[in-house]
Motif scaffolding. Structure first.
Motif, PDB file in Angstrom:
ATOM      1  N   GLU A  17      40.683 -45.910  89.199  1.00  0.00           N
ATOM      2  CA  GLU A  17      39.441 -46.761  88.973  1.00  0.00           C
ATOM      3  C   GLU A  17      39.812 -48.152  88.682  1.00  0.00           C
ATOM      4  O   GLU A  17      38.948 -49.122  89.375  1.00  0.00           O
ATOM      5  CB  GLU A  17      38.727 -46.166  87.740  1.00  0.00           C
ATOM      6  CG  GLU A  17      37.296 -46.982  87.428  1.00  0.00           C
ATOM      7  CD  GLU A  17      36.706 -46.397  86.413  1.00  0.00           C
ATOM      8  OE1 GLU A  17      35.564 -46.948  85.904  1.00  0.00           O
ATOM      9  OE2 GLU A  17      37.095 -45.431  85.626  1.00  0.00           O
ATOM     10  N   PHE A  21      38.987 -51.435  90.907  1.00  0.00           N
ATOM     11  CA  PHE A  21      38.188 -52.365  90.590  1.00  0.00           C
ATOM     12  C   PHE A  21      39.025 -53.705  90.774  1.00  0.00           C
ATOM     13  O   PHE A  21      38.243 -54.887  91.272  1.00  0.00           O
ATOM     14  CB  PHE A  21      37.967 -52.218  88.819  1.00  0.00           C
ATOM     15  CG  PHE A  21      37.295 -53.371  88.271  1.00  0.00           C
ATOM     16  CD1 PHE A  21      35.839 -53.668  88.878  1.00  0.00           C
ATOM     17  CD2 PHE A  21      38.065 -54.195  87.234  1.00  0.00           C
ATOM     18  CE1 PHE A  21      35.396 -54.786  87.858  1.00  0.00           C
ATOM     19  CE2 PHE A  21      37.448 -55.343  86.796  1.00  0.00           C
ATOM     20  CZ  PHE A  21      35.998 -55.438  87.135  1.00  0.00           C
ATOM     21  N   LYS A  96      33.160 -61.516  87.299  1.00  0.00           N
ATOM     22  CA  LYS A  96      33.366 -59.946  88.125  1.00  0.00           C
ATOM     23  C   LYS A  96      34.200 -59.166  87.201  1.00  0.00           C
ATOM     24  O   LYS A  96      34.257 -58.086  86.924  1.00  0.00           O
ATOM     25  CB  LYS A  96      34.272 -60.492  89.351  1.00  0.00           C
ATOM     26  CG  LYS A  96      33.471 -61.108  90.530  1.00  0.00           C
ATOM     27  CD  LYS A  96      34.409 -61.209  91.539  1.00  0.00           C
ATOM     28  CE  LYS A  96      33.841 -61.872  92.891  1.00  0.00           C
ATOM     29  NZ  LYS A  96      34.573 -62.268  93.933  1.00  0.00           N
ATOM     30  N   SER A  98      34.469 -59.475  84.002  1.00  0.00           N
ATOM     31  CA  SER A  98      33.786 -58.760  82.875  1.00  0.00           C
ATOM     32  C   SER A  98      32.208 -57.737  83.162  1.00  0.00           C
ATOM     33  O   SER A  98      31.712 -57.157  82.218  1.00  0.00           O
ATOM     34  CB  SER A  98      33.033 -60.014  81.849  1.00  0.00           C
ATOM     35  OG  SER A  98      32.157 -60.806  82.564  1.00  0.00           O
ATOM     36  N   ALA A  99      32.334 -57.717  84.516  1.00  0.00           N
ATOM     37  CA  ALA A  99      31.110 -56.591  84.820  1.00  0.00           C
ATOM     38  C   ALA A  99      31.331 -55.129  84.553  1.00  0.00           C
ATOM     39  O   ALA A  99      32.343 -54.838  84.054  1.00  0.00           O
ATOM     40  CB  ALA A  99      31.023 -56.533  86.508  1.00  0.00           C
ATOM     41  N   ASN A 100      30.288 -54.724  84.275  1.00  0.00           N
ATOM     42  CA  ASN A 100      30.221 -53.338  83.838  1.00  0.00           C
ATOM     43  C   ASN A 100      30.979 -52.701  82.734  1.00  0.00           C
ATOM     44  O   ASN A 100      31.691 -51.955  82.685  1.00  0.00           O
ATOM     45  CB  ASN A 100      30.842 -52.249  85.162  1.00  0.00           C
ATOM     46  CG  ASN A 100      29.836 -52.526  86.325  1.00  0.00           C
ATOM     47  OD1 ASN A 100      28.947 -52.590  86.291  1.00  0.00           O
ATOM     48  ND2 ASN A 100      30.574 -52.810  87.370  1.00  0.00           N
ATOM     49  N   GLY A 101      30.717 -53.591  81.630  1.00  0.00           N
ATOM     50  CA  GLY A 101      31.451 -53.135  80.307  1.00  0.00           C
ATOM     51  C   GLY A 101      32.366 -54.159  79.814  1.00  0.00           C
ATOM     52  O   GLY A 101      32.950 -53.890  78.893  1.00  0.00           O
ATOM     53  N   GLU A 103      33.834 -57.823  78.359  1.00  0.00           N
ATOM     54  CA  GLU A 103      33.202 -58.755  77.277  1.00  0.00           C
ATOM     55  C   GLU A 103      33.992 -60.220  77.212  1.00  0.00           C
ATOM     56  O   GLU A 103      35.074 -60.254  77.588  1.00  0.00           O
ATOM     57  CB  GLU A 103      33.519 -58.250  75.918  1.00  0.00           C
ATOM     58  CG  GLU A 103      34.776 -57.819  75.372  1.00  0.00           C
ATOM     59  CD  GLU A 103      34.592 -56.795  74.178  1.00  0.00           C
ATOM     60  OE1 GLU A 103      35.799 -57.088  73.461  1.00  0.00           O
ATOM     61  OE2 GLU A 103      33.770 -56.310  73.715  1.00  0.00           O
ATOM     62  N   ASP A 122      38.487 -57.106  80.342  1.00  0.00           N
ATOM     63  CA  ASP A 122      37.435 -55.912  81.101  1.00  0.00           C
ATOM     64  C   ASP A 122      37.233 -54.738  80.387  1.00  0.00           C
ATOM     65  O   ASP A 122      37.919 -54.399  79.544  1.00  0.00           O
ATOM     66  CB  ASP A 122      38.378 -55.839  82.540  1.00  0.00           C
ATOM     67  CG  ASP A 122      39.650 -55.273  82.525  1.00  0.00           C
ATOM     68  OD1 ASP A 122      39.942 -54.330  81.594  1.00  0.00           O
ATOM     69  OD2 ASP A 122      40.446 -55.529  83.099  1.00  0.00           O
ATOM     70  N   ARG A 123      36.742 -53.794  81.278  1.00  0.00           N
ATOM     71  CA  ARG A 123      36.088 -52.621  80.590  1.00  0.00           C
ATOM     72  C   ARG A 123      37.381 -51.600  80.461  1.00  0.00           C
ATOM     73  O   ARG A 123      37.255 -50.526  79.795  1.00  0.00           O
ATOM     74  CB  ARG A 123      35.152 -51.972  81.549  1.00  0.00           C
ATOM     75  CG  ARG A 123      35.696 -51.425  82.844  1.00  0.00           C
ATOM     76  CD  ARG A 123      34.495 -50.847  83.778  1.00  0.00           C
ATOM     77  NE  ARG A 123      34.853 -50.317  84.987  1.00  0.00           N
ATOM     78  CZ  ARG A 123      34.486 -51.062  86.369  1.00  0.00           C
ATOM     79  NH1 ARG A 123      33.903 -52.034  86.400  1.00  0.00           N
ATOM     80  NH2 ARG A 123      34.900 -50.298  87.192  1.00  0.00           N
TER      81      ARG A 123
END
Length: 135
Positions: A17, A21, A96, A98-101, A103, A122-123
């Motif tokens: 994953e 990403f 990009k 910081s996308a999907n969780g 900060e 990143d997430r």
């Protein structure tokens, strides 16, 4: 001499994953080998067949990694620094990442040395710094 470098990240079961990403953010070429696809080999731990034995993203950013870790990636002792050719490209990279969780860790703005600089986590817990200079 022809060499290249790649940071290696040991993930906790989500390497595919994460590497997918990063491929979507930076582009390049992504190759992934899973433990279940490897011939019978003994490992110092019991990997899940769907875990990544080795992944390699090559391109403008080189990242390698695999699954097998048991420690969270969130840390303040390392980060990846990406240099951008434009302020807008740098801002887009941070968005990009910081996308999907993810900060924001440090606002993207003009730094005392004149470049634009900012950080996001990143997430997956990885800290990214982006610097841009349009001079």
């Amino acid at each position: 001499m022809s060499i290249r470098t790649s940071a290696y990240i040991t993930f906790t079961g989500n390497a595919e994953e994460a590497l997918t990403f990063y491929h979507s953010v930076f582009g390049g070429n992504l190759e992934i080998d899973k433990y279940g696809d490897m011939p019978d080999t003994e490992f110092p731990f019991e990997p899940e067949p769907e875990w990544v034995a080795h992944g390699d993203l090559t391109g403008p950013v080189n990242i390698s990694g695999g699954d097998g870790g048991d420690q969270p990636l969130k840390s303040h002792v390392y980060s990846f620094l990406v240099y951008s050719d434009s302020i807008e490209e740098g801002r887009a990279l941070l968005e990009k990442l910081s996308a999907n969780g993810g900060e924001e860790a440090m606002a993207y703005e003009e730094a005392p040395w004149g470049d634009h600089y900012g950080q996001v986590r990143d997430r997956f817990g990885v800290l990214w710094a982006v610097e841009a200079n349009e001079n």
